[in-house]
Design an enzyme around this catalytic site. Structure first.
Site, PDB file in Angstrom:
ATOM      1  N   GLY A 239       0.759  -1.245   0.000  1.00  0.00           N
ATOM      2  CA  GLY A 239       0.000   0.000   0.000  1.00  0.00           C
ATOM      3  C   GLY A 239       0.783   1.285   0.000  1.00  0.00           C
ATOM      4  O   GLY A 239       0.211   2.358  -0.210  1.00  0.00           O
ATOM      5  N   GLU A 275       3.947  -6.783   1.732  1.00  0.00           N
ATOM      6  CA  GLU A 275       3.486  -7.129   0.362  1.00  0.00           C
ATOM      7  C   GLU A 275       3.489  -5.907  -0.560  1.00  0.00           C
ATOM      8  O   GLU A 275       2.438  -5.498  -1.059  1.00  0.00           O
ATOM      9  CB  GLU A 275       2.049  -7.667   0.411  1.00  0.00           C
ATOM     10  CG  GLU A 275       1.833  -8.891   1.259  1.00  0.00           C
ATOM     11  CD  GLU A 275       0.339  -9.244   1.393  1.00  0.00           C
ATOM     12  OE1 GLU A 275      -0.522  -8.441   0.976  1.00  0.00           O
ATOM     13  OE2 GLU A 275       0.047 -10.322   1.924  1.00  0.00           O
ATOM     14  N   PRO A 276       4.620  -5.292  -0.818  1.00  0.00           N
ATOM     15  CA  PRO A 276       4.615  -4.099  -1.665  1.00  0.00           C
ATOM     16  C   PRO A 276       4.435  -4.443  -3.141  1.00  0.00           C
ATOM     17  O   PRO A 276       4.970  -5.443  -3.628  1.00  0.00           O
ATOM     18  CB  PRO A 276       6.007  -3.493  -1.432  1.00  0.00           C
ATOM     19  CG  PRO A 276       6.861  -4.645  -1.012  1.00  0.00           C
ATOM     20  CD  PRO A 276       5.968  -5.675  -0.391  1.00  0.00           C
ATOM     21  N   ARG A 278       3.204  -1.460  -5.876  1.00  0.00           N
ATOM     22  CA  ARG A 278       3.480  -0.201  -6.541  1.00  0.00           C
ATOM     23  C   ARG A 278       4.845   0.399  -6.153  1.00  0.00           C
ATOM     24  O   ARG A 278       5.571   0.881  -7.005  1.00  0.00           O
ATOM     25  CB  ARG A 278       2.387   0.787  -6.167  1.00  0.00           C
ATOM     26  CG  ARG A 278       2.382   2.059  -6.980  1.00  0.00           C
ATOM     27  CD  ARG A 278       1.379   3.054  -6.397  1.00  0.00           C
ATOM     28  NE  ARG A 278       0.107   2.490  -6.051  1.00  0.00           N
ATOM     29  CZ  ARG A 278      -0.987   2.519  -6.822  1.00  0.00           C
ATOM     30  NH1 ARG A 278      -0.941   3.114  -7.988  1.00  0.00           N
ATOM     31  NH2 ARG A 278      -2.122   1.992  -6.410  1.00  0.00           N
ATOM     32  N   TYR A 318      -9.210   5.612 -12.563  1.00  0.00           N
ATOM     33  CA  TYR A 318      -9.093   6.285 -11.252  1.00  0.00           C
ATOM     34  C   TYR A 318      -8.822   7.782 -11.395  1.00  0.00           C
ATOM     35  O   TYR A 318      -8.406   8.416 -10.423  1.00  0.00           O
ATOM     36  CB  TYR A 318      -7.931   5.691 -10.440  1.00  0.00           C
ATOM     37  CG  TYR A 318      -7.852   4.186 -10.442  1.00  0.00           C
ATOM     38  CD1 TYR A 318      -8.736   3.424  -9.690  1.00  0.00           C
ATOM     39  CD2 TYR A 318      -6.882   3.517 -11.194  1.00  0.00           C
ATOM     40  CE1 TYR A 318      -8.660   2.048  -9.688  1.00  0.00           C
ATOM     41  CE2 TYR A 318      -6.801   2.136 -11.194  1.00  0.00           C
ATOM     42  CZ  TYR A 318      -7.687   1.404 -10.445  1.00  0.00           C
ATOM     43  OH  TYR A 318      -7.606   0.041 -10.442  1.00  0.00           O
ATOM     44  N   CYS A 344     -12.463   4.301 -28.948  1.00  0.00           N
ATOM     45  CA  CYS A 344     -13.698   5.039 -29.210  1.00  0.00           C
ATOM     46  C   CYS A 344     -14.501   5.294 -27.945  1.00  0.00           C
ATOM     47  O   CYS A 344     -15.628   4.792 -27.786  1.00  0.00           O
ATOM     48  CB  CYS A 344     -14.533   4.265 -30.221  1.00  0.00           C
ATOM     49  SG  CYS A 344     -13.626   4.099 -31.747  1.00  0.00           S
ATOM     50  N   GLU A 345     -13.918   6.005 -27.026  1.00  0.00           N
ATOM     51  CA  GLU A 345     -14.601   6.407 -25.794  1.00  0.00           C
ATOM     52  C   GLU A 345     -13.985   7.717 -25.352  1.00  0.00           C
ATOM     53  O   GLU A 345     -12.758   7.870 -25.409  1.00  0.00           O
ATOM     54  CB  GLU A 345     -14.353   5.404 -24.651  1.00  0.00           C
ATOM     55  CG  GLU A 345     -14.902   4.044 -24.903  1.00  0.00           C
ATOM     56  CD  GLU A 345     -15.076   3.232 -23.626  1.00  0.00           C
ATOM     57  OE1 GLU A 345     -15.207   3.823 -22.540  1.00  0.00           O
ATOM     58  OE2 GLU A 345     -15.086   2.007 -23.757  1.00  0.00           O
TER      59      GLU A 345
HETATM   60  N1  LLP Z   1      -1.567  -6.940  -0.850  1.00  0.00           N
HETATM   61  C1  LLP Z   1      -2.876  -7.024  -1.155  1.00  0.00           C
HETATM   62  C2  LLP Z   1      -3.720  -8.000  -0.450  1.00  0.00           C
HETATM   63  C3  LLP Z   1      -3.418  -6.180  -2.148  1.00  0.00           C
HETATM   64  O1  LLP Z   1      -4.708  -6.266  -2.440  1.00  0.00           O
HETATM   65  C4  LLP Z   1      -2.577  -5.258  -2.820  1.00  0.00           C
HETATM   66  C5  LLP Z   1      -3.105  -4.383  -3.867  1.00  0.00           C
HETATM   67  C6  LLP Z   1      -1.217  -5.222  -2.467  1.00  0.00           C
HETATM   68  C7  LLP Z   1      -0.747  -6.072  -1.473  1.00  0.00           C
HETATM   69  C8  LLP Z   1      -0.231  -4.297  -3.130  1.00  0.00           C
HETATM   70  O2  LLP Z   1      -0.548  -2.975  -2.907  1.00  0.00           O
HETATM   71  P1  LLP Z   1       0.441  -1.820  -3.405  1.00  0.00           P
HETATM   72  O3  LLP Z   1       1.709  -1.951  -2.583  1.00  0.00           O
HETATM   73  O4  LLP Z   1       0.694  -2.031  -4.836  1.00  0.00           O
HETATM   74  O5  LLP Z   1      -0.296  -0.585  -3.121  1.00  0.00           O
HETATM   75  N2  LLP Z   1      -5.085  -1.038  -9.816  1.00  0.00           N
HETATM   76  C9  LLP Z   1      -4.958  -0.057  -8.756  1.00  0.00           C
HETATM   77  C10 LLP Z   1      -4.308  -0.610  -7.518  1.00  0.00           C
HETATM   78  C11 LLP Z   1      -4.981  -1.857  -6.956  1.00  0.00           C
HETATM   79  C12 LLP Z   1      -4.342  -2.390  -5.722  1.00  0.00           C
HETATM   80  C13 LLP Z   1      -4.926  -3.722  -5.357  1.00  0.00           C
HETATM   81  N3  LLP Z   1      -4.322  -4.365  -4.233  1.00  0.00           N
HETATM   82  C14 LLP Z   1      -4.196   1.146  -9.298  1.00  0.00           C
HETATM   83  O6  LLP Z   1      -3.823   1.156 -10.472  1.00  0.00           O
HETATM   84  O7  LLP Z   1      -3.987   2.114  -8.574  1.00  0.00           O
END
Ligand code: LLP
Length: 433
Positions: A239, A275-276, A278, A318, A344-345
């Site tokens: 996150g 669990e990174p 992004r 988003y 086409c949107e």
């Molecule tokens: N762990 C779990 C259980 C998750 O659901 C997620 C992301 C992560 C870890 C990794 O989160 P991060 O570190 O990447 O923030 N498509 C969206 C983001 C969806 C995130 C879903 N879950 C976007 O493009 O912003």
């Protein structure tokens, strides 16, 4: 290392000029920097290396096997949310002992496959899932190692579509039912409780929601241990946000985030899993695209590029901000553009009223910070072949997903078995009556 970077007005991906990539692989194409990826991983590893922490890359952010493999070689594990992701992680060389399986809707087949691989942990998100996992595990003659994902009802203060820790979100077991869930799990012979899991959302730019979540984890650990449960793993989710250069609050540094986690959870003598997604891959990728036309509308000037919302969905989905830069700096007074794709949107818009140096048809642009949730969310909408991906390291360029050809895409359909349709035209309706 800065990625991407200008040298004498020419944009480079590591030591490779971006225009050469476009020439060789054509556009649109995603390009990732192996060096930037390594830097990001090392920032995490330095902070979480104490004890037996595990950095499980959230494969959903970028599931190209070259990316997973590069991270795996440095010691990363994987956080997966489907059998497909689990298979990818295994094929990319991540040992099952470093894989955690998250997600709200694991099916019995998916559970069985994961049990057969002996993964490190299932993050269980509901009581019915726990019961089903128990049955599947028993039928396999195994015990499933689990953590419950607890929903702490904390506002992550991020976009509502990627907020997951509020009571109104579908994720996890409400913290108010945590004691009950652990008590039920203790009765099930196919379940082996080992920890607690929490993930409150994505693209978090403030520290306070993390702090609240970590404190909730710490309190629960003490309570559950007091009730006799074995809590030896704390999965703190992912996150952590990245800087999209959108003028919004800057996210905390990995060091700050990790120090917070270690301060609040470090004394509990648990394995900490992070669990990174992004923050590992977001800033290591760009989407390279070519300007097809510049169109003067009644009021607006449209910069029409060859990448579309099917290649990078984030802006339409988003309203996400992605910096867009020209691949050649020629100077000139900035011009305001509506940067749009070929789909086409009207939603196929990458940026509104974006000031960019004057561009011409045929010019190349790079859409930055596209390494996370870019290629993985791409589709073939409008019958556009799936976007290719390359990786650079120094002056080496490797195609890690080639451009597909139309025949492959269209050939996926199997229409020949469908009986001929009788078309009821006005004429044959008349004839039949
Ligand atoms: N762990 C779990 C259980 C998750 O659901 C997620 C992301 C992560 C870890 C990794 O989160 P991060 O570190 O990447 O923030 N498509 C969206 C983001 C969806 C995130 C879903 N879950 C976007 O493009 O912003």
């Amino acid at each position: 290392m800065v990625f991407p970077d200008y040298r004498e007005g020419r944009l480079y991906a590591e030591d490779v000029p971006v225009d050469e990539i476009a020439e060789e692989v054509k556009t649109p194409v995603y390009c990732y920097s192996a060096t930037a990826l390594r830097q990001n991983y090392l920032s995490y590893a330095e902070q979480f290396e104490a004890g037996n922490s595990l950095i499980c890359f959230a494969v959903k952010a970028n599931s190209n096997q070259a990316v997973i493999r590069a991270l795996g070689k440095m010691g990363a594990g994987a956080d997966v949310v489907s059998e497909g992701e689990l298979r990818r992680a295994l094929l990319a060389g991540i040992p099952a002992s470093r894989i955690v399986y998250s997600g709200v809707a694991k099916t019995p087949d998916e559970m069985r496959f994961a049990l057969q691989q002996d993964i490190h942990q299932f993050n269980v998100e509901s009581e019915p899932e726990m019961e089903l996992l128990n049955e599947v595990a028993l039928s396999e003659g195994k015990q499933a190692p689990i953590a419950f994902r607890i929903n702490p009802d904390i506002d992550a203060r991020t976009h509502e579509k990627i907020s997951t820790g509020k009571a109104s979100n579908k994720f996890g077991i409400p913290w108010t039912r945590a004691h009950e869930a652990y008590a039920s799990a203790a009765e099930l012979p196919g379940i082996k409780v080992q920890g607690i899991d929490m993930h409150i959302g994505s693209q978090l730019t403030q520290l306070e929601p993390f702090e609240a979540a970590f404190r909730c984890l710490a309190d629960l650990t003490t309570e559950l241990r007091g009730l006799g449960h074995n809590i030896s793993v704390l999965d703190i989710g992912g996150g952590l946000g990245i800087d999209y250069a959108d003028g919004n609050q800057l996210p905390p540094a990995i060091t700050t985030y990790a120090t917070l986690a270690n301060n609040i959870l470090g004394h509990l003598d648990c394995q900490i899993i992070v669990e990174p997604g992004r923050s590992l891959v977001g800033n290591v990728g760009i989407l390279i695209s070519r300007v097809i036309y510049i169109k003067e509308g009644e009021r607006d000037r449209f910069l029409i590029i060859d990448a579309g919302m099917n290649d990078l969905l984030r802006p339409s989905m988003y309203d996400a901000f992605h910096e867009i830069v020209p691949c050649e700096l020629r100077g000139g007074e900035p011009v305001s553009y509506q940067v749009v794709g070929p789909i086409c949107e009207t939603g196929d818009t990458f940026a509104r009223n974006r000031l960019l140096p004057p561009l011409l048809g045929g010019d190349l642009v790079a859409i930055k910070n596209a390494g996370a949730y870019g290629a993985v969310m791409a589709s073939t909408y409008n019958t556009r072949p799936l976007v290719p991906e390359v990786m650079v390291e120094g002056s080496e360029l490797t195609v890690i997903r080639p451009r597909r050809v139309y025949d492959e895409l269209i050939g996926l359909d199997t229409p020949d078995g469908v009986p001929e349709l009788v078309i009821q035209t006005a004429e044959n309706k008349h004839r039949n009556s």
